[in-house]
Scaffold this motif. Structure first.
Motif, mmCIF file in Angstrom:
data_model
loop_
_atom_site.group_PDB
_atom_site.id
_atom_site.type_symbol
_atom_site.label_atom_id
_atom_site.label_comp_id
_atom_site.label_asym_id
_atom_site.label_seq_id
_atom_site.Cartn_x
_atom_site.Cartn_y
_atom_site.Cartn_z
ATOM 1 N N ASN A 14 0.818 -1.213 0.000
ATOM 2 C CA ASN A 14 0.000 0.000 0.000
ATOM 3 C C ASN A 14 0.852 1.263 0.000
ATOM 4 O O ASN A 14 0.495 2.261 -0.630
ATOM 5 N N ALA A 15 1.961 1.230 0.687
ATOM 6 C CA ALA A 15 2.827 2.416 0.758
ATOM 7 C C ALA A 15 3.389 2.774 -0.610
ATOM 8 O O ALA A 15 3.581 3.958 -0.923
ATOM 9 N N LYS A 16 3.652 1.765 -1.412
ATOM 10 C CA LYS A 16 4.193 1.999 -2.754
ATOM 11 C C LYS A 16 3.100 2.040 -3.811
ATOM 12 O O LYS A 16 3.390 2.240 -4.994
ATOM 13 N N ASN A 17 1.871 1.794 -3.391
ATOM 14 C CA ASN A 17 0.741 1.758 -4.329
ATOM 15 C C ASN A 17 1.038 0.812 -5.496
ATOM 16 O O ASN A 17 0.805 1.140 -6.669
ATOM 17 N N THR A 18 1.538 -0.356 -5.144
ATOM 18 C CA THR A 18 2.019 -1.316 -6.135
ATOM 19 C C THR A 18 1.496 -2.711 -5.801
ATOM 20 O O THR A 18 1.410 -3.076 -4.621
#
Length: 112
Positions: A73-77
């Motif tokens: 989620n932090a990297k939106n990946t």
């Protein structure tokens, strides 16, 4: 504007591993269903794995013991870890976001 950038494909020998990445912008992966699909030459595009906003995963029976979808989620990946690859896994792999937006695809070729 939604953009999905897939990477990580390539040529690998049978039994090898690859990790595909789908970096998203314009859409938040944690609150949308995300999926990986693949399309081999002459075949229809098929679901490989998906992950819901709640983190529930669904993986095709044909790859269930070898592939895994995850999300950062932090990297939106979103990732697709592929292990013990077989020649029949050869295809273009696509990322799908929110059941609407497609990435450009990344080629995976499994061959000796």
């Amino acid at each position: 504007q939604v953009q999905l950038v897939e990477s990580g494909g390539g040529l690998v020998q049978p039994g090898g591993s690859l990790r595909l990445s789908c970096a998203a912008s314009g859409i938040i992966v944690s609150i949308n269903e995300m999926g990986w699909y693949r399309q081999a030459p002459g075949k229809q595009r098929e679901l490989v794995a998906s992950i819901s906003s709640g983190g529930i995963t669904n993986t095709a029976i044909s790859v269930r013991d070898r592939f895994a979808i995850t999300r950062d989620n932090a990297k939106n990946t979103v990732y697709l870890q592929m292990n013990s690859l077989k020649p029949e896994d050869t295809a273009v792999y696509y990322c799908l976001a929110g059941r609407v937006y497609w990435g450009q695809g990344t080629q995976v070729t499994v061959s000796s």
